[in-house]
Design a protein around this motif. Structure first.
Motif: not given
Length: 428
Positions: A72-79, A115-129
């Motif tokens: 799993v790859l979390s994409v965000g910054i700070g909190g 990163l095993p891209l074909s078997d990775t879940v990407v969770h992208v987080v941004s309130r504002s987008g």
């Protein structure tokens, strides 16, 4: 969560039991303000309502579409990233858990190579987008997936606000979406849809995390002597007023190393205003006994050390040995050794009159982590109330964001006006 203030009293800087008792009247008033804010779900105070407002079932439904991912790859910054990193490290996981929370090209490129891209879940987080760092990293990850022949729409989970570029993208591609909770600043969002999906993907009991937070919420009271979270926040404030401008967070569990980083953001961004606040330092027991402890014990008298440990932990036996001078280790265990190191550090600090606070949870498990995270958030809010600062704003952070956007030509400030001419003194 258990808080022991004994070694914080009558040290240097000096804080007495009588001073805490006098401060307790202000704690009662602050508690009333906090409860009013919670009742109104006011901005920031709504964070303390998350044990009742977050929906663990919705989190599980959002991740159920992903079958046994390898990573799993979390994409965000700070909190938007530190909470996920804290939960992943504290609770452990069979998944490879990664976080992209910076735009260092070497780090991003290196991660995408492995990163095993074909078997990775990407969770992208941004309130504002529209967060520049988060969206830049996500666009790069998305392109890498497409180049590898991976359908990124089948591997992406979005957590965002009700509008913005990220929401529009999710709607266009029918991506699973979780809502960032209203009224909850990013650094207070760990117990929400911002971080809980990582725990859910790893198979952890999200309800138990929330139950731990709820148990700590139930202990909030109008006296610091009845509430561990408020006791810690009030003591930190009182010591800072007396000169302890540094708070060294030192967990004695490697699984809580990211927790110390999460705490640093919470403490610094919330309380560093109007020329007040404690500078958070990060240490790890027992490793940093062999380095930073020298400064804490013998350096300037401007520090509080916060020692954190679980009361129970997994253990590994130390084999018997016939090596000279090491017989005392044989037959013991690593948990015994780490506990001895903890107690020795605590005693060492006390002997040198360096104030220190002991914080304990029963175990570093879902419930214990929920208690600890909620307790630190409540402590931070109490500190802010007593200090009279705007705990839930971050004007200095926003200044930097605005200037960076101006330099890139994407903001409301011309590039040439974004950053004043730098004063230089270059030594070649």
């Amino acid at each position: 969560m258990y808080v022991d203030l004994g070694n914080a009293l009558d040290a240097e800087p000096r804080l007495t039991r009588e001073a805490l008792e006098r401060l307790d009247e202000r704690v009662a008033d602050a508690h009333d303000r906090i409860e009013r804010g919670r009742a109104e779900a006011a901005h920031g105070y709504a964070s303390l309502n998350l044990p009742e407002t977050v929906d663990p079932a919705a989190v599980r439904r959002a991740v159920d579409r992903f079958d046994d991912p390898a990573a799993v790859l979390s994409v965000g910054i700070g909190g938007s990233a530190l909470g996920a990193a804290t939960l992943a490290e504290a609770l452990g996981t069979d998944l490879d858990a990664y976080v992209l929370d910076n735009v260092d090209p070497a780090r991003v490129a290196g991660l995408l190579e492995t990163l095993p891209l074909s078997d990775t879940v990407v969770h992208v987080v941004s309130r504002s987008g529209t967060t520049a760092e988060t969206l830049s990293n996500f666009l790069i990850v998305r392109e890498a997936m497409a180049d590898a022949g991976v359908d990124w729409t089948e591997r992406t989970l979005v957590t965002t606000g009700p509008s913005g570029n990220l929401r529009n993208l999710a709607d266009r591609h029918d991506l699973p979406v979780l809502d960032v909770p209203a009224g909850v600043p990013g650094r207070f969002s760990v117990l929400s849809t911002v971080a809980l999906p990582v725990a859910a993907l790893a198979g952890h009991d999200v309800e138990a995390i929330v139950d731990g937070a709820r148990a700590e919420a139930d202990r909030l009271a109008g006296s610091l002597f009845e509430s561990p979270a408020y006791a810690y926040g009030a003591t930190c404030h009182a010591l800072e007023r007396r000169g302890a401008g540094v708070n060294a967070m030192m967990p004695y569990a490697e699984s809580l190393e990211s927790f110390a980083e999460w705490f640093a953001q919470l403490w610094a961004e919330s309380l560093g205003k109007d020329a007040v606040g404690q500078t958070p330092a990060r240490a790890l027991g027992a490793t940093d006994q062999h380095s930073q402890l020298q400064l804490y014990r013998a350096g300037p008298r401007d520090k509080l050390v916060t020692l954190v440990r679980p009361r129970e932990r997994p253990d590994v036996a130390i084999p018997e040995t016939d090596l000279d001078g090491l017989a005392y280790l044989g037959g013991g265990s690593l948990a015994d050794l780490l506990d001895a190191e903890f107690r020795a550090t605590e005693a060492s600090l006390a002997a040198s009159n360096c104030p220190n606070v002991r914080i304990e949870v029963d175990r570093v498990d879902e419930r214990g982590v929920g208690e600890l995270l909620y307790g630190m958030e409540a402590a931070c809010i109490m500190y802010g109330e007593l200090a009279g600062v705007e705990t839930f704003t971050q004007p200095a952070v926003e200044w930097g964001k605005r200037a960076a956007r101006g330099l890139l030509g994407g903001g409301d400030v011309d590039a040439e006006d974004a950053v004043p001419e730098k004063r230089r003194l270059v030594i070649d």
